[in-house]
Design an enzyme around this catalytic site. Structure first.
Site, PDB file in Angstrom:
ATOM      1  N   HIS A 144      13.191  27.109 -26.715  1.00  0.00           N
ATOM      2  CA  HIS A 144      11.585  27.301 -26.639  1.00  0.00           C
ATOM      3  C   HIS A 144      10.388  26.655 -27.309  1.00  0.00           C
ATOM      4  CE1 HIS A 144       9.159  31.103 -28.184  1.00  0.00           C
ATOM      5  NE2 HIS A 144       8.951  30.948 -27.632  1.00  0.00           N
ATOM      6  N   CYS A 168      12.586  24.852  -8.575  1.00  0.00           N
ATOM      7  CA  CYS A 168      11.784  24.774  -9.499  1.00  0.00           C
ATOM      8  C   CYS A 168      12.635  24.246 -10.918  1.00  0.00           C
ATOM      9  CB  CYS A 168      11.880  26.495  -9.873  1.00  0.00           C
ATOM     10  SG  CYS A 168      13.971  27.514 -10.856  1.00  0.00           S
TER      11      CYS A 168
END
Length: 753
Positions: free
Chosen positions: A361, A673
């Site tokens: 994160h 991506c």
């Protein structure tokens, strides 16, 4: 032998400095191998020579005086070949060289092994014996193991400055990790110690010695009170023998010797947490080495008590500074988002973590914020880096500790060039990503952050190519509910409407854990992750699908993507759940249209099932990061093999080119991506291969757009043909750099060594 190895390693790791570690190692090795001599030679890279640094058995006057070039003498030969040399009669070898200062003419047998750390030779470890002796395989294996252990000790010593005491030239140290967010920074290391971790307490000089001693006493008193209360609570539920353990803890806390040692360290110039950690470590190392089983078990008790006392000390001492220096480079065992939020944005220039990964994160947020980040710095000596001047290279995954003036000047120039380039490219960001020969190459953005962070990009992109829904799951203490998710997804869809937003269903596992849903596995990247988790927990996936569908009502710009697909059955099962969610919402009076569904191609098995997948979904999206690591069998977050992870590997490029051809045959819209799409050279290759869209982090958009606007589609196709004919990643990298240089685009690439 294993027990002996364990004890020697514990002693070496527990040494206070390099001299103590070297002295301990040569003495223990000599005794364990029953040999006459054990010596350590350190490699001085600046002068390409080896220096005798420690010995037991040779004349001590020779230490620091015996110097030999690499390739000279038997020790030099071991260093040159970087492999062990085992001789029964060393003096008969043609490269034997006699040093009068050592007195080694008495010794016949020789066994030398190189000390290598991350492919860099650091020195040579040698044992010798007076009578002729052929060291056996077990001897050789033992010495090789000791050399591998010493490599880590030397790497730490480089960072902490211990090598300077021997007057070797230069004190710069470099550590390698995993590049998690690109960019470069120069600043001061600020070490964040995790709560109650004795091995990560930084060394700090106390400003008030008496205050440190007083708060130590207060912390010990609190722990004593806690243990007494715990014993009283359990008195009626456990036996007398078990209850006696609480008395043992009380006695250990009450021992004057333990607290007096800590007080002594404080008076010597160490703050209370650091003094406590030093003393506890020393006691634990002693207890773990003794032969008495009972005393060895007490090592765990001492460690536990130390953590308890440290926890109380840390309650009074914030784990983050009150004032951060300018150009803070935050360093920690594992940096949380909460800690990141404590640092003023204008002070923070870089992040370094021992653990964590490029998909954590914090790494995701760092890339979005443009903060250079390196993770996986497994050999970093945290406690003694605080306040050190460092250079961080987020492109290559490097941290330079105490950089030389020349290296710092070099990086200052590189940083200035990047800042100037960013300013120039900013003026092009509202122009279309169109090649000179008129080919439009849609650019999309990867995100998982709040709308405020990405909404300004709407005029510059063709949509959101990857919305990481797991980010919102990571920052809560439970699975977010349907209404909560609906609000988040609605904000994203509204902000980019009518542009498409590709939302990936919950993708956890591997290197992305939820604090409230931990997944412990031996091989997490090959285990329970992505669609495998959510299909096993349909209640979680159903809530998410319902939230996405609710959020898309009236907008119809939602696209759903399924991650980590391996089998066609998984797609069928997920589609059934989607249809069920649509039906349920309809029964509740919420009419929604069925969104396009796509599959993330990241498991190599999917490349051979494209025809079957194309019958079930409306689009493909290539996750080039995972696809690359699975094709190459390389964990991209493991710094020891990170150099093998390369999207420019010929096998990866061939797979991507074939995938693009198959997608075109199937008339299936296919985007990319991964990080490859965000690299200017990689983007040109992908455009030339024929992919329909490229999605990347916001910080990569300016460079990729600039490259596309300056290279024709025909030139990009030629570049693909040329590159696919090359045989090694290095050759591919060189060719791409040469071609971009010829197009006057070399400045768009990351800086080279």
């Amino acid at each position: 032998m294993l027990e002996l190895l364990r004890r020697v390693i514990q002693e070496v790791n527990g040494a206070r400095n390099l001299e103590a570690a070297l002295s301990t190692m040569v003495r223990r090795i000599r005794k364990a191998m029953r040999t006459d001599v054990c010596s350590f030679y350190l490699f001085d890279a600046d002068r390409d020579r080896l220096v005798l640094m420690e010995t037991i058995g040779l004349r001590t006057q020779a230490v620091g005086q015996v110097v030999l070039p690499v390739g000279e003498g038997l020790v030099g030969l071991v260093a040159q070949r970087e492999e062990p040399l085992n001789l029964e009669d060393a003096q008969s070898h043609p490269l034997f060289r006699y040093f009068e200062a050592t007195g080694e003419e008495r010794f016949s047998s020789f066994l030398g092994v190189p000390i290598i750390h991350q492919r860099h030779m650091l020195g040579v470890l040698v044992v010798q014996q007076s009578e002729k002796r052929r060291y056996d395989e077990e001897d050789e294996a033992f010495l090789v193991t000791m050399a591998a252990q010493l490599a880590g000790v030397l790497a730490h010593a480089l960072a902490t400055g211990d090598l300077n005491r021997r007057n070797l030239s230069g004190d710069q140290a470099v550590f390698k990790g995993v590049a998690a967010s690109p960019g470069m920074a120069i600043g001061e290391a600020v070490v964040i110690a995790p709560p109650a971790d004795l091995d990560s307490v930084p060394d700090l000089v106390p400003t008030d010695v008496e205050y440190e001693i007083a708060r130590l006493g207060k912390a010990i008193g609190r722990v004593s009170k806690e243990i007494r209360a715990a014993g009283e609570r359990l008195a009626s539920r456990i036996s007398v023998q078990e209850l006696a353990l609480f008395e043992v803890y009380q006695q250990m806390l009450g021992e004057a010797a333990l607290s007096q040692e800590v007080v002594k360290r404080i008076r010597e110039g160490q703050w209370a947490p650091g003094a406590l950690a030093d003393v506890v470590r020393r006691h634990v190392q002693y207890l773990e080495r003794v032969d008495d089983d009972y005393l060895r078990e007490r090592a765990a008790d001492v460690r536990d008590l130390g953590r308890r006392v440290l926890a109380h000390l840390q309650e009074e001492t914030p784990q983050t500074p009150d004032v951060y220096p300018d150009n803070t480079i935050l360093v920690g065992d594992e940096i949380s988002v909460a800690i990141l939020g404590d640092v003023p944005r204008d002070k923070l220039v870089g992040l370094v973590s021992v653990r964590g990964s490029s998909a954590s994160h914090v790494a995701i947020i760092a890339r979005a914020m443009g903060i250079p980040t390196v993770s996986g710095m497994v050999d970093l000596p945290l406690p003694r880096l605080n306040g050190t001047h460092v250079v961080l290279d987020g492109h290559r995954g490097r941290l330079f500790v105490r950089p030389t003036p020349d290296l710092e000047s070099h990086y200052q120039s590189l940083i200035a060039e990047e800042e100037a380039l960013a300013e120039v490219l900013e003026h092009e960001q509202d122009l279309p990503s169109r090649t000179p020969d008129g080919h439009d190459m849609p650019l999309m953005v990867n995100t998982g952050l709040t709308v405020e962070a990405v909404a300004p990009l709407k005029s510059r992109v063709s949509g959101v190519g990857l919305y990481r829904t797991e980010v919102s799951f990571m920052i809560t203490e439970r699975f977010p509910g349907e209404q909560e998710q609906t609000r988040l997804y609605r904000d994203q869809l509204e902000s980019f409407a009518p542009l498409p937003v590709v939302m990936r269903t919950l993708d956890i596992g591997g290197d992305k854990d939820l604090p409230y849903f931990p997944i412990e596995e031996a091989n997490p990247f090959l285990g329970w992750r992505g669609i495998r988790v959510t299909l096993d927990h349909p209640e979680v996936l159903m809530v998410q699908l319902r939230a996405m569908l609710r959020a898309s009502r009236g907008l119809d710009n939602l696209q759903v993507m399924l991650p980590m697909v391996t089998n066609v059955d998984e797609v069928d099962d997920a589609l059934k759940l989607l249809d069920r969610a649509i039906l349920e919402l309809g029964e509740e009076g919420v009419a929604v249209n069925r969104p396009p569904v796509g599959v993330m191609l990241e498991v190599p098995a999917t490349l051979f099932q494209l025809d079957a997948l194309a019958q079930r979904v409306e689009f493909f999206s290539v996750g080039s990061n995972d696809l690359t690591q699975y094709l190459l069998a390389v964990d991209r977050n493991n710094p020891r093999v990170a150099d093998l992870y390369d999207a420019c590997h010929p096998a990866v490029l061939s797979a991507m080119a074939r995938l693009a051809d198959d997608s075109r045959r199937l008339d299936m819209p296919t985007s990319v991506c991964g990080e490859m799409a965000g690299d200017p050279a990689g983007a040109l290759l992908l455009m030339g291969m024929g992919f329909n869209a490229l999605s990347m982090n916001a910080r990569s958009l300016p460079r990729v757009r600039a490259a596309i606007r300056r290279v024709t589609l025909e030139s990009a196709r030629e570049l693909v043909d040329e590159t696919l004919a090359l045989e090694t990643p290095a050759a591919v990298r060189r060719h791409l750099a040469d071609r971009l240089g010829g197009w006057q685009l070399a400045h768009l690439l990351p800086p080279r060594d």
